[in-house]
Design an enzyme around this catalytic site. Structure first.
Site, PDB file in Angstrom:
ATOM      1  N   TYR A 184       0.845  -1.196   0.000  1.00  0.00           N
ATOM      2  CA  TYR A 184       0.000   0.000   0.000  1.00  0.00           C
ATOM      3  C   TYR A 184       0.878   1.243   0.000  1.00  0.00           C
ATOM      4  O   TYR A 184       1.924   1.279   0.643  1.00  0.00           O
ATOM      5  CB  TYR A 184      -0.893   0.047   1.254  1.00  0.00           C
ATOM      6  CG  TYR A 184      -2.081  -0.870   1.192  1.00  0.00           C
ATOM      7  CD1 TYR A 184      -3.294  -0.425   0.698  1.00  0.00           C
ATOM      8  CD2 TYR A 184      -1.998  -2.177   1.648  1.00  0.00           C
ATOM      9  CE1 TYR A 184      -4.408  -1.263   0.659  1.00  0.00           C
ATOM     10  CE2 TYR A 184      -3.099  -3.019   1.610  1.00  0.00           C
ATOM     11  CZ  TYR A 184      -4.295  -2.552   1.114  1.00  0.00           C
ATOM     12  OH  TYR A 184      -5.382  -3.383   1.082  1.00  0.00           O
ATOM     13  N   TYR A 235      -0.944  -9.951   0.584  1.00  0.00           N
ATOM     14  CA  TYR A 235       0.146  -9.436   1.417  1.00  0.00           C
ATOM     15  C   TYR A 235       0.009  -9.998   2.832  1.00  0.00           C
ATOM     16  O   TYR A 235      -1.094 -10.350   3.271  1.00  0.00           O
ATOM     17  CB  TYR A 235       0.166  -7.901   1.432  1.00  0.00           C
ATOM     18  CG  TYR A 235      -1.101  -7.255   1.916  1.00  0.00           C
ATOM     19  CD1 TYR A 235      -1.321  -7.051   3.280  1.00  0.00           C
ATOM     20  CD2 TYR A 235      -2.081  -6.850   1.024  1.00  0.00           C
ATOM     21  CE1 TYR A 235      -2.484  -6.461   3.723  1.00  0.00           C
ATOM     22  CE2 TYR A 235      -3.256  -6.255   1.469  1.00  0.00           C
ATOM     23  CZ  TYR A 235      -3.447  -6.068   2.825  1.00  0.00           C
ATOM     24  OH  TYR A 235      -4.606  -5.487   3.256  1.00  0.00           O
ATOM     25  N   ARG A 271      -3.535 -11.644   3.690  1.00  0.00           N
ATOM     26  CA  ARG A 271      -4.817 -11.206   3.155  1.00  0.00           C
ATOM     27  C   ARG A 271      -4.955 -11.645   1.699  1.00  0.00           C
ATOM     28  O   ARG A 271      -4.029 -11.455   0.901  1.00  0.00           O
ATOM     29  CB  ARG A 271      -4.937  -9.667   3.157  1.00  0.00           C
ATOM     30  CG  ARG A 271      -5.056  -8.942   4.473  1.00  0.00           C
ATOM     31  CD  ARG A 271      -6.254  -9.238   5.341  1.00  0.00           C
ATOM     32  NE  ARG A 271      -7.523  -9.573   4.722  1.00  0.00           N
ATOM     33  CZ  ARG A 271      -8.425  -8.716   4.225  1.00  0.00           C
ATOM     34  NH1 ARG A 271      -8.188  -7.426   4.233  1.00  0.00           N
ATOM     35  NH2 ARG A 271      -9.560  -9.139   3.715  1.00  0.00           N
ATOM     36  N   HIS A 331      -7.554  -8.025  -2.705  1.00  0.00           N
ATOM     37  CA  HIS A 331      -8.870  -7.393  -2.590  1.00  0.00           C
ATOM     38  C   HIS A 331      -8.774  -5.937  -2.981  1.00  0.00           C
ATOM     39  O   HIS A 331      -7.695  -5.335  -2.969  1.00  0.00           O
ATOM     40  CB  HIS A 331      -9.411  -7.513  -1.161  1.00  0.00           C
ATOM     41  CG  HIS A 331      -8.524  -6.871  -0.135  1.00  0.00           C
ATOM     42  ND1 HIS A 331      -7.458  -7.536   0.438  1.00  0.00           N
ATOM     43  CD2 HIS A 331      -8.503  -5.622   0.386  1.00  0.00           C
ATOM     44  CE1 HIS A 331      -6.839  -6.729   1.282  1.00  0.00           C
ATOM     45  NE2 HIS A 331      -7.441  -5.548   1.270  1.00  0.00           N
ATOM     46  N   HIS A 352     -10.746  -2.307  -1.918  1.00  0.00           N
ATOM     47  CA  HIS A 352     -11.680  -1.664  -0.990  1.00  0.00           C
ATOM     48  C   HIS A 352     -12.646  -0.775  -1.766  1.00  0.00           C
ATOM     49  O   HIS A 352     -12.253  -0.110  -2.731  1.00  0.00           O
ATOM     50  CB  HIS A 352     -10.928  -0.790   0.006  1.00  0.00           C
ATOM     51  CG  HIS A 352      -9.991  -1.530   0.902  1.00  0.00           C
ATOM     52  ND1 HIS A 352     -10.336  -1.925   2.174  1.00  0.00           N
ATOM     53  CD2 HIS A 352      -8.713  -1.940   0.729  1.00  0.00           C
ATOM     54  CE1 HIS A 352      -9.311  -2.543   2.744  1.00  0.00           C
ATOM     55  NE2 HIS A 352      -8.311  -2.566   1.886  1.00  0.00           N
TER      56      HIS A 352
END
Lengths: 231, 196
Positions: free
Chosen positions: A103, A142, A152, A155, A157
């Site tokens: 991120y 990640y 995770r 995905h 958001h």
């Protein structure tokens, strides 16, 4: 006209101990029922003037000196209310990690590379049929600190308003066939029978030849509890 | 044909560059921020601020707070409000708790008017954070509106001993009025959250 109730058979509980952060952060007392009035049945209205020309295209809106790395994808779908009516002219915001699972955020300490040409944030407004459409880069899995060897699933958001504060939704959608899904306490926090709604469909029809794979993810928000005919 | 609602998921820790980019210094416009009312809006200009506290009493540095409120005359900037829109007033704000050293959120706004004959002035609040799988709703009422609060039909449904958790404290400062509203996710002072 009142909106349908939040369907707690579709949404996760506020405390879900396998997702450890919920234990100290989820409220523990019962929610107090609030009859819907103007405060709940209104909400912010965002027009096309709140959207920049590249906001829907994450493959271009973070470019500094080249194209972002990774697999280009198209993500599209309809925003509907729970009576199946499309919700036009509503804001859809997305954010995600890059193709390496990192991120663009100072607090993300995962040892994977940032992409100088990928911001990871986007937004658009649905059209008259409730349709939204983004171009982006497929996000990666990640690791995270929830438990030993926790990862995770990939995905994206999403944040939506619908037409009122009562229809507000923040969620995440996932990709079909991801082997991490059955291991993920955030995905699994959703009651069985409802969590599958968070998995997008691959679509060869949405796929753009020679350019990008296509995924379809429809979103269902709470809406007015009766059709106009019944009112 | 009824359709199942799309399940909620947590906003997670990394929402800033998507939802609050300007506040956190990302090169992306924000659709909303801390300014809920423009400086020339009618009404009493106030600052609303507070922290979000977890079950251990620790301030939460990665929460996001949204507020939605009526203008000083009690009108919402939305087509469902039959009184017509007030073009100079938006009424929506969104702030993360990650850019203030004390983990505060804050909004600059005007004190809302009463939206109907019955309800006391209030601000609608939605709380999001890592570790919160479904967003929660609460309301900010004002401690200096005791008479209106005593008649408010929503406050009347809240157990008397918990109503204080919905009251913002007025602090008069040289620069203007601040209302302080801390949100306690758990514990003896757990804020009242509503099922809207």
């Amino acid at each position: 006209m009142p909106y349908t109730a939040r369907d707690w058979d579709s949404h996760p509980p506020l405390v879900s101990p396998d997702y450890k952060s919920t234990v100290a952060r989820g409220p523990t007392r019962p929610l107090v029922p609030l009859p819907q009035g103007l405060s709940e049945l209104t909400g912010p209205v965002f027009g096309h003037d709140s959207i920049g020309p590249l906001d829907h295209d994450l493959t271009r809106n973070g470019v500094r000196n080249g194209e972002p790395l990774g697999e280009r994808i198209v993500v599209t779908g309809r925003v509907l209310d729970d009576r199946g009516r499309p919700i036009p002219s509503t804001l859809v915001e997305i954010w995600q990690c890059n193709s390496a699972g990192r991120y663009n955020h100072a607090a993300d300490q995962h040892d994977a590379p940032l992409d100088p040409n990928f911001l990871g944030g986007g937004r658009c407004i649905t059209d008259d049929a409730g349709q939204y459409r983004f171009y982006t880069i497929k996000p990666a899995a990640y690791p995270w600190g929830n438990h030993h060897n926790a990862w995770r699933p990939a995905h994206i958001h999403l944040s939506l308003f619908g037409n009122s504060m009562a229809s507000r939704l923040v969620t995440q959608f996932y990709f079909p066939g991801d082997p991490l899904l059955p291991l993920d306490p955030i995905f699994n926090s959703v009651p069985a029978g409802a969590r599958e709604r968070l998995i997008a469909d691959f679509s060869i029809d949405v796929t753009e030849p020679g350019f990008a794979l296509g995924y379809v993810f429809d979103i269902v928000l709470r809406g007015p509890d009766a059709t106009p005919m019944e009112a | 044909m009824p359709k199942g609602q799309t399940p909620s998921q947590t906003v997670g820790p990394f929402f800033a560059y998507g939802l609050t980019p300007r506040q956190y210094g990302y090169p992306f416009a924000s659709i909303a921020g801390a300014e809920v009312a423009a400086p020339d809006a009618d009404g009493e200009h106030v600052r609303i601020e507070g922290r979000v506290l977890d079950g251990a009493g620790e301030p939460v540095p990665d929460a996001m707070i949204e507020i939605w409120q009526a203008d000083a005359s009690g009108r919402y900037a939305h087509p469902a409000d039959p009184r017509g829109s007030n073009a100079s007033f938006r009424g929506f704000g969104r702030v993360g708790t990650g850019t203030d050293a004390q983990c505060r959120y804050w909004f600059t706004t005007v004190k809302p008017g009463a939206v109907d004959g019955a309800q006391a002035p209030h601000i609608n609040v939605i709380v999001f954070m890592r570790g919160l799988l479904s967003h929660v709703y609460t309301r900010i009422y004002f401690e200096d509106e005791a008479e209106a609060n005593a008649r408010d039909p929503v406050l009347a449904t809240v157990p008397a001993e918990r109503r204080d958790t919905l009251l913002a404290r007025r602090i008069a400062l040289p620069g203007g009025t601040t209302y302080r509203f801390d949100i306690h996710m758990q514990g003896p002072m757990e804020t009242v959250f509503f099922d809207v």
